[in-house]
Design a protein around this motif. Sequence first.
Motif, PDB file in Angstrom:
ATOM      1  N   LEU A 118       0.819  -1.199   0.000  1.00 49.58           N
ATOM      2  CA  LEU A 118       0.000   0.000   0.000  1.00 49.58           C
ATOM      3  C   LEU A 118       0.861   1.261   0.000  1.00 49.58           C
ATOM      4  N   ILE A 119       1.832   1.318   0.930  1.00 46.86           N
ATOM      5  CA  ILE A 119       2.665   2.518   1.048  1.00 46.86           C
ATOM      6  C   ILE A 119       3.513   2.690  -0.200  1.00 46.86           C
ATOM      7  N   ALA A 120       4.175   1.596  -0.615  1.00 47.78           N
ATOM      8  CA  ALA A 120       5.063   1.678  -1.776  1.00 47.78           C
ATOM      9  C   ALA A 120       4.284   1.964  -3.052  1.00 47.78           C
ATOM     10  N   GLY A 121       3.073   1.419  -3.151  1.00 40.59           N
ATOM     11  CA  GLY A 121       2.300   1.599  -4.364  1.00 40.59           C
ATOM     12  C   GLY A 121       1.499   2.884  -4.398  1.00 40.59           C
ATOM     13  N   HIS A 122       1.146   3.418  -3.235  1.00 40.72           N
ATOM     14  CA  HIS A 122       0.322   4.619  -3.176  1.00 40.72           C
ATOM     15  C   HIS A 122       1.161   5.887  -3.159  1.00 40.72           C
ATOM     16  N   GLU A 123       2.020   5.997  -2.152  1.00 42.04           N
ATOM     17  CA  GLU A 123       2.790   7.227  -1.981  1.00 42.04           C
ATOM     18  C   GLU A 123       3.695   7.508  -3.181  1.00 42.04           C
ATOM     19  N   THR A 124       4.345   6.468  -3.689  1.00 35.53           N
ATOM     20  CA  THR A 124       5.302   6.678  -4.772  1.00 35.53           C
ATOM     21  C   THR A 124       4.595   7.100  -6.063  1.00 35.53           C
ATOM     22  N   THR A 125       3.457   6.470  -6.376  1.00 37.40           N
ATOM     23  CA  THR A 125       2.764   6.821  -7.617  1.00 37.40           C
ATOM     24  C   THR A 125       2.135   8.205  -7.517  1.00 37.40           C
ATOM     25  N   VAL A 126       1.604   8.556  -6.355  1.00 30.94           N
ATOM     26  CA  VAL A 126       1.107   9.916  -6.144  1.00 30.94           C
ATOM     27  C   VAL A 126       2.213  10.922  -6.438  1.00 30.94           C
ATOM     28  N   ASN A 127       3.403  10.664  -5.912  1.00 37.96           N
ATOM     29  CA  ASN A 127       4.515  11.586  -6.120  1.00 37.96           C
ATOM     30  C   ASN A 127       4.994  11.584  -7.569  1.00 37.96           C
ATOM     31  N   LEU A 128       4.984  10.413  -8.220  1.00 39.84           N
ATOM     32  CA  LEU A 128       5.399  10.360  -9.621  1.00 39.84           C
ATOM     33  C   LEU A 128       4.491  11.233 -10.488  1.00 39.84           C
ATOM     34  N   ILE A 129       3.186  11.120 -10.302  1.00 36.78           N
ATOM     35  CA  ILE A 129       2.252  11.891 -11.119  1.00 36.78           C
ATOM     36  C   ILE A 129       2.323  13.380 -10.782  1.00 36.78           C
ATOM     37  N   SER A 130       2.411  13.709  -9.495  1.00 33.55           N
ATOM     38  CA  SER A 130       2.492  15.129  -9.122  1.00 33.55           C
ATOM     39  C   SER A 130       3.832  15.737  -9.528  1.00 33.55           C
ATOM     40  N   ASN A 131       4.929  14.989  -9.394  1.00 30.27           N
ATOM     41  CA  ASN A 131       6.235  15.490  -9.831  1.00 30.27           C
ATOM     42  C   ASN A 131       6.251  15.712 -11.342  1.00 30.27           C
ATOM     43  N   ALA A 132       5.621  14.794 -12.087  1.00 29.59           N
ATOM     44  CA  ALA A 132       5.556  14.954 -13.539  1.00 29.59           C
ATOM     45  C   ALA A 132       4.731  16.175 -13.916  1.00 29.59           C
TER      46      ALA A 132
END
Length: 286
Positions: A118-132
């Motif tokens: 959950l943490i690895a899949g949620h937090e990281t993808t949220v940041n990937l999309i927002s960083n992009a």
Amino acid sequence: MRPFGPPHSPRFLHDLRGELARVVADLFDGLEGKDEEDEQRFHGWADTVASGLDPSGGQRGLEKAQQARRELGAYLAGLIDTKRRRDGSGILGPLARETGPGGSMSTAELVSTAIVLLIAGHETTVNLISNATLTLLRHPEVLERFRKEPELVVPLVEEVLRYEPPVQFIPFTTTLADIDIAGTTIPKGAPVRLMLASANRDPKRFEDPDRFDPDRADNEHLGFYTGIHYCFGAPLARMEAQLALPELFRRIRNPRLLADPPPYRANPVLRGPHHLPVAIDGLTTP
């Protein structure tokens, strides 16, 4: 990993593509929350547990993270029990029924694994999309090209993973033997922090590393780490970003940043904006 992808579940990710595309479309169509009654609870738990990685948070921050982890663990334990009694699908259902060479995982092991997922899949993808999103709004010439060439999303996501990776460094590594690097010996048993973001901007590896360039050749970044610890969720993360970003910039009209830099999460490991204020002139029709 067997329920997640090849060779045992070769169509798992492929079959998620349509559902993910519908989620993206529904969010833009004002249907956020439908059939997602637990999303806000998960977001709060995930954000608080992840904040426990920040050593500057002190004892209070650590206690809050531990409490959130206990609450999340209790919720997941009940969900695992339901999945065991019913023929649950997705990731958690097959894991709950999985029997490997060492037998089945205990409930505690399943809860721990589910929290990591959950943490690895949620937090990281949220940041990937927002960083992009942030990076594209800071580079209007690339954004304009992306609007005209949505197929650019594949190399663009890879360049974001190099240029502004969601995971900045790996904090929990220990040497198993003395290691000599550049004339310095790191002794056996020493804690080591592997600075992935720094390696991604190494001028000896990447030409003009501080330039955002989706046309960059030979872009073998460390956005998903490397070796036996390479992120097995990388194909899903790539697919989520590759679906979300073209739809985002197809649907929103005249986006512009309201704060630059935006407020960032207080977490040195997982880098991304806490909020990304963006003004738009409305949405286009689907």
